[in-house]
Design a protein around this motif. Structure first.
Motif, short mmCIF file in Angstrom:
data_model
loop_
_atom_site.label_atom_id
_atom_site.label_comp_id
_atom_site.label_asym_id
_atom_site.label_seq_id
_atom_site.Cartn_x
_atom_site.Cartn_y
_atom_site.Cartn_z
N SER A 74 39.29 34.28 39.47
CA SER A 74 39.53 33.26 40.48
C SER A 74 41.02 33.06 40.64
CB SER A 74 38.86 31.95 40.08
OG SER A 74 39.38 31.49 38.85
N ASN A 75 41.39 32.23 41.60
CA ASN A 75 42.79 31.89 41.83
C ASN A 75 43.68 33.12 42.03
OD1 ASN A 75 42.13 29.18 41.52
ND2 ASN A 75 42.52 29.24 39.33
N ASN A 76 43.17 34.11 42.72
CA ASN A 76 43.91 35.35 42.98
C ASN A 76 44.24 36.15 41.72
OD1 ASN A 76 44.00 35.01 45.81
ND2 ASN A 76 45.67 33.55 45.57
N ASN A 77 43.59 35.82 40.59
CA ASN A 77 43.84 36.60 39.38
C ASN A 77 43.38 38.04 39.58
OD1 ASN A 77 42.98 33.67 37.91
ND2 ASN A 77 44.83 34.68 37.21
N HIS A 78 44.12 38.96 39.03
CA HIS A 78 43.73 40.36 39.00
C HIS A 78 44.46 41.00 37.83
CE1 HIS A 78 47.13 39.90 41.74
NE2 HIS A 78 47.51 41.13 41.44
N GLN A 89 39.90 43.53 40.16
CA GLN A 89 40.14 42.45 41.11
C GLN A 89 38.87 42.13 41.89
OE1 GLN A 89 43.43 43.11 43.79
NE2 GLN A 89 43.60 40.94 44.25
N TYR A 90 38.64 42.80 42.98
CA TYR A 90 37.52 42.46 43.86
C TYR A 90 36.24 43.19 43.48
CZ TYR A 90 41.30 40.66 46.74
OH TYR A 90 42.38 39.99 47.19
N ASP A 121 48.62 40.39 34.56
CA ASP A 121 48.07 39.66 35.69
C ASP A 121 49.27 39.10 36.47
OD1 ASP A 121 46.96 37.98 37.57
OD2 ASP A 121 45.59 37.00 36.17
N SER A 148 49.53 37.66 39.25
CA SER A 148 49.32 36.37 39.91
C SER A 148 49.59 35.21 38.96
CB SER A 148 47.91 36.27 40.47
OG SER A 148 46.97 36.22 39.42
N SER A 149 49.49 35.47 37.66
CA SER A 149 49.76 34.43 36.65
C SER A 149 51.09 34.68 35.93
CB SER A 149 48.64 34.40 35.62
OG SER A 149 47.44 34.03 36.23
N LYS A 163 55.66 41.29 42.65
CA LYS A 163 55.44 40.13 43.50
C LYS A 163 55.56 40.49 44.97
CE LYS A 163 55.95 36.54 40.40
NZ LYS A 163 55.25 35.36 40.34
N LYS A 164 54.70 39.89 45.78
CA LYS A 164 54.76 40.08 47.22
C LYS A 164 55.87 39.18 47.78
CE LYS A 164 49.91 41.15 47.73
NZ LYS A 164 48.65 40.77 48.33
#
Length: 143
Positions: free
Chosen positions: A29-33, A64-65, A102, A104-105, A141-142
């Motif tokens: 969740s929360n864009n975690n991957h 991820q997905y 990860d 995203s974190s 990072k994007k």
């Protein structure tokens, strides 16, 4: 003699296992991957020959997905991932894990720094801090 590095390595691997267990139990969740880099030529890694030929030394997978059948075992984990819409089962021994992250974190650990530095090219080394076991995320990072 206290083997500090061995104790540290074991506990960093336990962090990885706990993260996998959390993903299995709760999903992402929360864009975690999770990016997982591992040695494809490790004797206890099982993946199709066509994938070993494409990645003869190491590869990075992303959880991820679309991931299926995540199983956490004592010495390895198995997961089914989609490669070009073809579901493929991977069985990865924990001793083959080089790093995980990860982005995203802003979290990651290098589990096999020496092996990773020998096998990665110069371009990829910019993502690795040479001082510790933490991954630099500035290149992930994007904008």
């Amino acid at each position: 003699m206290i083997e500090y590095q061995k104790i540290l390595d074991k506990n960093m691997l336990n962090v990885f296992k706990d993260i996998l267990k959390n993903i299995k139990d709760n999903g992402l969740s929360n864009n975690n991957h999770l990016y997982i880099t591992f040695l494809t030529n490790h004797k206890n890694v099982e993946l199709p020959n066509w994938l070993k030929q494409k990645y003869p030394q190491q590869m990075t997978i992303i959880i991820q997905y679309e991931y299926y059948d995540l199983e956490i075992n004592k010495n390895n984990f198995s997961i089914t991932l989609s490669f070009d819409d073809f579901k493929t089962n991977l069985k990865i021994n924990y001793n083959a894990i080089v790093s995980f992250a990860d982005p995203s974190s802003n979290f990651g650990l290098i589990l096999q720094k020496n092996k990773m530095q020998k096998k990665v090219n110069k371009k990829s080394e910019t993502n690795i801090s040479k001082k510790d076991n933490v991954i630099n995320f500035s290149n992930y990072k994007k904008n």
